[in-house]
Design a protein around this motif. Structure first.
Motif, short mmCIF file in Angstrom:
data_model
loop_
_atom_site.label_atom_id
_atom_site.label_comp_id
_atom_site.label_asym_id
_atom_site.label_seq_id
_atom_site.Cartn_x
_atom_site.Cartn_y
_atom_site.Cartn_z
N HIS A 1 0.86 -1.19 0.00
CA HIS A 1 0.00 0.00 0.00
C HIS A 1 0.89 1.24 0.00
CE1 HIS A 1 -3.13 2.83 0.97
NE2 HIS A 1 -2.58 3.11 2.13
N THR A 2 1.86 1.25 0.89
CA THR A 2 2.98 2.21 0.89
C THR A 2 4.23 1.41 1.23
OG1 THR A 2 2.72 2.70 3.25
CG2 THR A 2 1.53 4.13 1.70
N SER A 3 5.38 2.02 1.00
CA SER A 3 6.63 1.31 1.30
C SER A 3 6.85 1.15 2.80
CB SER A 3 7.82 2.05 0.68
OG SER A 3 7.94 3.35 1.23
N ASP A 4 6.22 2.02 3.61
CA ASP A 4 6.45 1.99 5.06
C ASP A 4 5.32 1.31 5.82
OD1 ASP A 4 4.47 3.95 4.74
OD2 ASP A 4 5.31 5.26 6.30
N SER A 5 4.42 0.61 5.12
CA SER A 5 3.28 0.00 5.79
C SER A 5 3.71 -1.10 6.77
CB SER A 5 2.30 -0.60 4.77
OG SER A 5 1.60 0.41 4.09
N LEU A 6 3.12 -1.04 7.97
CA LEU A 6 3.35 -2.03 9.00
C LEU A 6 2.02 -2.62 9.44
CD1 LEU A 6 5.73 0.03 11.35
CD2 LEU A 6 6.43 -1.68 9.65
N CYS A 7 2.05 -3.86 9.90
CA CYS A 7 0.94 -4.47 10.62
C CYS A 7 1.43 -4.81 12.02
CB CYS A 7 0.43 -5.71 9.91
SG CYS A 7 -0.42 -5.38 8.34
N PHE A 8 0.50 -4.90 12.96
CA PHE A 8 0.85 -5.21 14.34
C PHE A 8 0.09 -6.47 14.78
CE2 PHE A 8 1.26 -0.50 14.11
CZ PHE A 8 2.65 -0.46 14.18
N HIS A 9 0.85 -7.52 15.04
CA HIS A 9 0.29 -8.82 15.42
C HIS A 9 0.18 -8.89 16.94
CE1 HIS A 9 0.86 -13.48 15.53
NE2 HIS A 9 -0.42 -13.14 15.61
N LEU A 10 -1.02 -9.21 17.41
CA LEU A 10 -1.27 -9.39 18.84
C LEU A 10 -1.54 -10.88 19.07
CD1 LEU A 10 -3.78 -6.41 19.36
CD2 LEU A 10 -1.26 -6.35 19.27
N PRO A 11 -0.51 -11.68 19.31
CA PRO A 11 -0.71 -13.14 19.41
C PRO A 11 -1.56 -13.55 20.60
CG PRO A 11 1.54 -12.54 20.00
CD PRO A 11 0.92 -11.31 19.44
N PHE B 1 -8.16 -16.46 21.39
CA PHE B 1 -7.61 -17.78 21.12
C PHE B 1 -6.78 -17.81 19.83
CE2 PHE B 1 -8.16 -22.13 19.33
CZ PHE B 1 -7.45 -22.82 20.31
N LEU B 2 -7.18 -17.03 18.83
CA LEU B 2 -6.53 -17.06 17.52
C LEU B 2 -5.61 -15.86 17.28
CD1 LEU B 2 -9.63 -18.16 15.42
CD2 LEU B 2 -7.75 -19.60 16.21
N GLY B 3 -5.56 -14.92 18.21
CA GLY B 3 -4.77 -13.72 17.99
C GLY B 3 -5.51 -12.74 17.09
N ALA B 4 -4.90 -11.58 16.91
CA ALA B 4 -5.48 -10.54 16.07
C ALA B 4 -4.34 -9.77 15.40
CB ALA B 4 -6.35 -9.59 16.89
N VAL B 5 -4.65 -9.11 14.30
CA VAL B 5 -3.66 -8.32 13.57
C VAL B 5 -4.27 -6.98 13.19
CG1 VAL B 5 -2.11 -8.18 11.59
CG2 VAL B 5 -2.58 -10.40 12.65
N PRO C 1 -5.96 -17.94 11.05
CA PRO C 1 -7.30 -17.36 11.17
C PRO C 1 -7.42 -16.27 12.24
CG PRO C 1 -7.27 -19.46 12.28
CD PRO C 1 -5.90 -19.28 11.66
N ALA C 2 -6.43 -15.42 12.34
CA ALA C 2 -6.47 -14.33 13.32
C ALA C 2 -7.56 -13.32 12.95
CB ALA C 2 -5.11 -13.63 13.36
N THR C 3 -8.05 -12.60 13.95
CA THR C 3 -9.01 -11.53 13.72
C THR C 3 -8.33 -10.37 12.99
OG1 THR C 3 -10.24 -12.13 15.71
CG2 THR C 3 -10.55 -9.89 14.87
N VAL C 4 -9.03 -9.78 12.02
CA VAL C 4 -8.51 -8.66 11.25
C VAL C 4 -9.05 -7.36 11.85
CG1 VAL C 4 -8.40 -7.56 8.98
CG2 VAL C 4 -8.43 -10.07 9.17
N LEU C 5 -8.14 -6.50 12.28
CA LEU C 5 -8.49 -5.19 12.84
C LEU C 5 -8.01 -4.12 11.87
CD1 LEU C 5 -7.33 -5.88 16.52
CD2 LEU C 5 -9.67 -6.08 15.61
N PRO C 6 -8.85 -3.72 10.90
CA PRO C 6 -8.41 -2.79 9.87
C PRO C 6 -8.49 -1.34 10.33
CG PRO C 6 -10.67 -3.41 9.45
CD PRO C 6 -10.23 -4.17 10.69
N ALA C 7 -7.77 -0.47 9.65
CA ALA C 7 -7.81 0.95 9.98
C ALA C 7 -9.05 1.65 9.43
CB ALA C 7 -6.56 1.65 9.48
N HIS C 8 -9.74 0.99 8.51
CA HIS C 8 -10.99 1.54 7.97
C HIS C 8 -11.96 0.39 7.77
CE1 HIS C 8 -8.89 5.31 7.12
NE2 HIS C 8 -7.94 4.59 6.54
N GLY C 9 -13.21 0.58 8.16
CA GLY C 9 -14.22 -0.45 7.98
C GLY C 9 -14.30 -1.39 9.16
#
Length: 268
Positions: free
Chosen positions: A132-142, A146-150, A186-194
């Motif tokens: 999306h951009t060259s500096d894009s990061l995701c943050f994994h919360l293990p 039970f399945l973690g989230a990102v 199958p971690a939960t998806v926590l998006p910045a929009h939506g």
């Protein structure tokens, strides 16, 4: 039944370890607005804020009140994620950390791929996910359920697809990032929009399939229009149904896909 959009200004639960406050910046690209996440372990008084969002004083005051804020993290450079970060640092004293030093404040240092953070009782793993951009990061919360989230920033949205901000964002990098996210299962998806989504691996696969389908449509358009066709010419064919408010985003994504088809190595 249509789920009503969340109300700006109110902390809403999104997972076991997270809630979010919706920023008042709705639009064609930001959907309902930026989801500014607040992370904390149960019983922990501290908080981590991810993506403070726009420079909107009531929104930033609400984030500050969710604290005490220990740390502020940024998923990527776009203003709908970063514009309020310096002000939130001023309100809370918390350091701001991002991939790029220009978006770090208050003694915060640039984030590194693979770095493991611990704040407000939450373990946060930093994943570099350019595209999306060259500096894009995701943050994994293990440890988030039970399945973690990102927290996926704009790499994966809660609705629709992601714009590739070419030339800074490239398709080759984006496809590799989707592979990396799919591997988290199958971690939960926590998006910045939506809205929040289930099963990161399924969403990542669906995003890849969509990208490859679009790529074939663009390949066919180039075959018809000629190899030197511009991104605007190709977008007029492939994205003929999109409105003017998102036409620039469509042309930018087409440019990224033409770059990929023409065999230019992605930026490092």
């Amino acid at each position: 039944m249509v789920t009503p959009a969340p109300a700006p200004g109110r902390l809403q639960r999104s997972s076991a370890l997270t809630g979010f406050i919706l920023a008042p910046n709705p639009g064609p690209m930001s959907l309902e607005g930026t989801n500014s996440y607040v992370l904390r372990a149960p019983g922990n008084p501290g908080a981590v804020v991810v993506d403070p969002g726009p420079l909107d004083e009531p929104h930033l005051q609400a984030l500050a009140a969710a604290g005490p804020v220990e740390l502020i993290l940024i998923t990527h450079r776009h203003a709908d994620h970063t514009a309020g970060s310096a002000r939130l640092h001023a309100l809370t004293g918390a350091p701001v950390r991002a991939a790029g030093a220009v978006h770090c404040h208050g003694g915060g240092t640039p984030l590194e791929d693979g770095e493991v953070l611990s704040a407000a009782g939450v373990e946060i793993r930093v994943l570099a996910t350019p595209g999306h951009t060259s500096d894009s990061l995701c943050f994994h919360l293990p440890g988030d359920g039970f399945l973690g989230a990102v927290l996926t920033g704009d790499t994966i949205l809660g609705r629709g697809t992601t714009m590739l901000d070419y030339p800074d964002g490239t398709l080759g990098s984006y496809l590799a990032s989707l592979d990396r996210l799919e591997a988290l299962g199958p971690a939960t998806v926590l998006p910045a929009h939506g809205p929040v989504l289930p099963s990161l691996e399924e969403i990542a696969r669906a995003y890849r399939s969509h990208r490859l389908e679009r790529l074939e449509q663009i390949r066919a358009a180039v075959d018809r229009l000629g190899r030197d066709a511009s991104a605007g010419d190709v977008a007029a064919v492939v994205y003929s149904d999109v409105g003017p408010s998102v036409r620039r985003a469509a042309e930018t994504s087409v440019a990224a896909q033409l770059h990929y088809l023409r065999g230019v190595p992605p930026q490092q």
